[in-house]
Scaffold this active site. Structure first.
Site, short mmCIF file in Angstrom:
data_model
loop_
_atom_site.label_atom_id
_atom_site.label_comp_id
_atom_site.label_asym_id
_atom_site.label_seq_id
_atom_site.Cartn_x
_atom_site.Cartn_y
_atom_site.Cartn_z
N PHE A 290 50.67 42.61 95.38
CA PHE A 290 49.99 43.32 94.28
C PHE A 290 48.87 44.13 94.91
CE2 PHE A 290 46.19 43.95 91.87
CZ PHE A 290 46.63 44.38 90.63
N GLU A 291 48.80 45.39 94.56
CA GLU A 291 47.64 46.21 94.94
C GLU A 291 47.53 47.32 93.92
OE1 GLU A 291 48.98 47.79 98.75
OE2 GLU A 291 47.58 46.50 99.82
N ILE A 292 46.30 47.59 93.51
CA ILE A 292 46.02 48.88 92.88
C ILE A 292 44.99 49.52 93.81
CG2 ILE A 292 45.08 50.10 90.87
CD1 ILE A 292 45.99 47.78 89.13
#
Ligand SMILES: Nc1nc2c(ncn2[C@@H]2O[C@H](COP(=O)(O)OP(=O)(O)O)[C@@H](O)[C@H]2O)c(=O)[nH]1
Ligand SMILES: [Mg+2]
Length: 403
Positions: A290-292
């Site tokens: 997960f990455e934003i």
């Protein structure tokens, strides 16, 4: 006579039925279907279509462009859109697992915003992959093939040495230790995905992997949150890396900081990464499935110089460096600590860990369906407490019960 009476009874019964039907159909207590339009309505009526990729800098901020072919309801969130996209690296064989992830992301977030989705692959995506994913995504879908030079051994890598390492790691039963493709994948996610031509149009990305779950409604624009709050990188889960996969990553990092001291910022998150002021790495990292994040940061000289120096050190092939520690060390040293954000409100699962927000009221308000007992945040193997301490953040009420 008896026959006439029977007919009369039938007629009266039919009349009563008709009267009842009339009342039922006109009654205001019976809910009528009031769904957002599907095929019959043109979704572009609801969302102005952009002249160019949505930009946040101009005064005229265009919205995202919905996926016209998917016949999905239009976006419900009002306001401008950011210049942002989801991005997924996947094989054709990942189709049904990424389909699940997309459905989660759409249901909990993107159906309200209609952001685009870029799919990248070292092979050509087949028609089935494109058809199914395009039907599921509410924004535009784009499919890119990775150039061979970004998914192969660089010429400075000694192939025999790399093969020997894979054999040794196989003996030691290190996860993915003998895999060549996993190493290409980690190197690609570390150094190249943000430079793919399809990604150059965008400023923000949200990485999504197959088989993930989102457990709570996300009712605001997370990309806009990042921009408004001057964030560059974010995470939901953090943990200790498997040491045998990165024995010399920290030495390579220290070499880099010596040769490029200008890229190390003051007020960084070194304390998240090291317990002895940088002498050793404690192996904490943000879990990068997960990455934003901000693509311009990844495309900056600072990040590219770091990636190039790691790439030449050879650890993607002579060890099995993951993109998670690479991104994390970079964010920890080259971003100010307040440019990194912990998305407590994004409840998330990627095998085998869950982030389920602490605090019952939040979970109820956001229709969460995760089991708080499975929350990893305050587990001894999580690095979240270190992150909270570094940033002087108070742990949420009730965290003790989840340790
Ligand atoms: N195109 C492509 N994608 C890959 C390959 N290997 C892994 N991926 C993708 O890379 C990401 C990480 O892989 P995954 O198997 O989930 O690794 P894990 O989460 O570390 O167990 C996922 O998005 C996969 O779909 C590959 O050989 N080719
Ligand atoms: Mg995965």
């Amino acid at each position: 006579m008896a026959g006439t009476q029977r007919y009369l009874r039938y007629i009266i019964f039919a009349l009563i039925c008709l009267i009842l039907l009339f009342f039922i159909s006109s009654s205001s207590t019976v809910p009528t279907a009031n769904w957002p339009g599907y095929a019959s309505e043109n979704p572009t009526d609801a969302v102005p279509s952009p002249q160019s990729p949505a930009g946040q800098n101009g005064s005229e901020k265009p919205a995202t462009s919905p996926n016209g072919g998917a016949k999905l309801p239009p976006a419900t969130a009002s306001g401008d859109r950011m210049n942002a996209t989801f991005v997924t690296l996947a094989r054709n064989s990942d189709l049904w697992e990424i389909a699940k992830s997309i459905r989660n992301v759409e249901d909990r977030f993107n159906r309200k915003f209609n952001y685009d989705w870029v799919f990248l692959n070292d092979d050509d995506f087949n028609d089935e992959f494109k058809k199914v994913t395009t039907a599921l995504v509410s924004g535009k879908t784009k499919y890119g093939k990775i150039p061979t030079e970004h998914w192969s051994f660089p010429d400075f890598i000694d192939q025999d040495r790399a093969a020997k390492v894979r054999e040794e790691m196989k003996e030691k039963k290190i996860i993915y230790g003998d895999s060549i493709s996993y190493r290409h994948m980690c190197r690609y996610e570390s150094g190249f995905f943000f430079r793919h031509p399809l990604m150059l149009d965008y400023e923000w990305y949200w990485r999504v992997e197959p088989s993930i779950e989102l457990y709570c409604d996300i009712n605001y624009d997370t990309f806009k949150f990042m921009a408004d709050n001057k964030k560059k990188y974010s995470f939901v889960l953090s943990l200790y890396e498997y040491v045998d996969t990165i024995p010399t990553l920290w030495d390579a990092t220290k070499n880099f900081t010596k040769t490029h001291p200008q890229h190390i910022v003051k007020d960084n998150s070194l304390k998240f990464l090291s317990d002895d002021d940088g002498e050793n790495y404690n192996h904490c990292h943000f879990w990068s499935n997960f990455e934003i994040g901000n693509l311009d940061w990844l495309r900056s000289d600072a990040y590219i110089d770091y990636f190039n120096s790691l790439d030449h050190a050879g650890g993607f092939f002579y060890e099995r460096w993951g993109d998670a520690p690479v991104h994390s060390v970079a964010a920890g040293l080259m971003l100010k600590k307040d440019e990194i954000h912990f998305f407590n409100d994004i409840a998330y699962y990627h095998v085998p860990f869950t982030h389920c927000p602490t605090g019952e009221q939040y979970r109820l308000d956001h229709k969460c369906h995760c089991n708080p007992k499975e929350n990893f945040d305050w587990n001894g193997y999580s690095c979240l407490s270190r992150y909270f301490e570094l940033n002087n953040m108070a742990k949420p009420e009730g965290y003790e019960k989840e340790q």
